[in-house]
Design an enzyme around this catalytic site. Sequence first.
Site, PDB file in Angstrom:
ATOM      1  N   SER A   4       1.650  97.970 -66.645  1.00 59.08           N
ATOM      2  CA  SER A   4       0.183  98.476 -66.449  1.00 59.08           C
ATOM      3  C   SER A   4      -0.465  97.422 -65.261  1.00 59.08           C
ATOM      4  O   SER A   4       0.198  97.294 -64.284  1.00 59.08           O
ATOM      5  CB  SER A   4      -0.566  98.243 -67.758  1.00 59.08           C
ATOM      6  OG  SER A   4      -2.013  98.878 -67.558  1.00 59.08           O
ATOM      7  N   GLU A  63      -0.729 110.460 -68.085  1.00 56.03           N
ATOM      8  CA  GLU A  63      -1.620 109.293 -67.926  1.00 56.03           C
ATOM      9  C   GLU A  63      -2.510 109.687 -66.531  1.00 56.03           C
ATOM     10  O   GLU A  63      -2.028 110.506 -65.789  1.00 56.03           O
ATOM     11  CB  GLU A  63      -0.668 108.131 -67.346  1.00 56.03           C
ATOM     12  CG  GLU A  63       0.205 107.585 -68.266  1.00 56.03           C
ATOM     13  CD  GLU A  63       0.835 106.301 -67.897  1.00 56.03           C
ATOM     14  OE1 GLU A  63       0.098 105.454 -67.302  1.00 56.03           O
ATOM     15  OE2 GLU A  63       2.144 106.113 -68.151  1.00 56.03           O
TER      16      GLU A  63
END
Length: 320
Positions: free
Chosen positions: A150, A245
């Site tokens: 991330s 995502e």
Amino acid sequence: MAESIRGKVIRDLIARFSNDLLIGKKIKSGELRKRAVDLEPEWKCPEQFTNTMILMENFTMELLEPVENVGSRVVLQLHGGGYIATMKNAYRSFAALYSELGGNCRVLTIDYRVAPEHPYPAALEDTIAAYHWLLEQGYPAEKIVVAGDSAGGGLALALCLWLKNHKEPLPSGVIAMSPWTDLTISGESVETNFEKDPLFGKTRDSMLYNKDYLGENDPTNEYISPLFGDYEGFPPLLIQVGSYEMLLSDSTRVAKKAKEAGGKVKLSIYEGMFHVFQMAMLLMPESKKAWAEIKRFLHYLDAEEKEENEMQNISKEEKA
């Protein structure tokens, strides 16, 4: 590969909790993630490792080392959390897994400064300091692998851009799990996966839109959004991301730029998976496959280093 039943169940559970009226907003905004760190029990280091706390000027680091048969490589791990959450126990478990998969390597995990108290460039400065510390301890750059998820994945790429621009030695490879590479939030998947993403979807009130780290800085700054950097001369990259995502495009666009610049890139898109699904470690088929891929990548880097050393030896013999 089609998504597994277990993977679908876990994804649906995440979506259910993140859309809950009571705690959903806290999950998406990162508030629950920040609080969870304070509530975690003390991590128990497995007996086959030692875990040493290292105090730096502005932050702390933890060096995980195998008790026996220590390998020569070291992984510099950069945690995720949207630049607003500190390190949690999951990353200590990640460190142990990196060590086992990387041939008993050492793993240095840094608890870098986070926003809002410490906006950009604090996290990058701490990452650079940690990398320099490894070099000062005698680890050559070709023995260092930088890994992050991330925000940590974006930070890993930003570190390499900074090192390249400052003509400093680059690490031997980068592992980026669901990297956040574009803080302008301009990727196509932000819209196409808006309804699908179980963690950040169906709202603009999530940590993806949090400006605490960015502050008044330009979001197209390559050290903030490494998507906008130059990838010529980059080390080999392994990028893993889930097809559901909102940040899928953050991975695909970086992979495309790195390949066009002549780099060695392995982009793996896991069908039906969500942001940093590797957190499930060995409990889900997709995360097991992802960690097995990481093991192969680390072994590939070892083989590449060996081949490079052999070529250098041949050159020396020819000159002699």
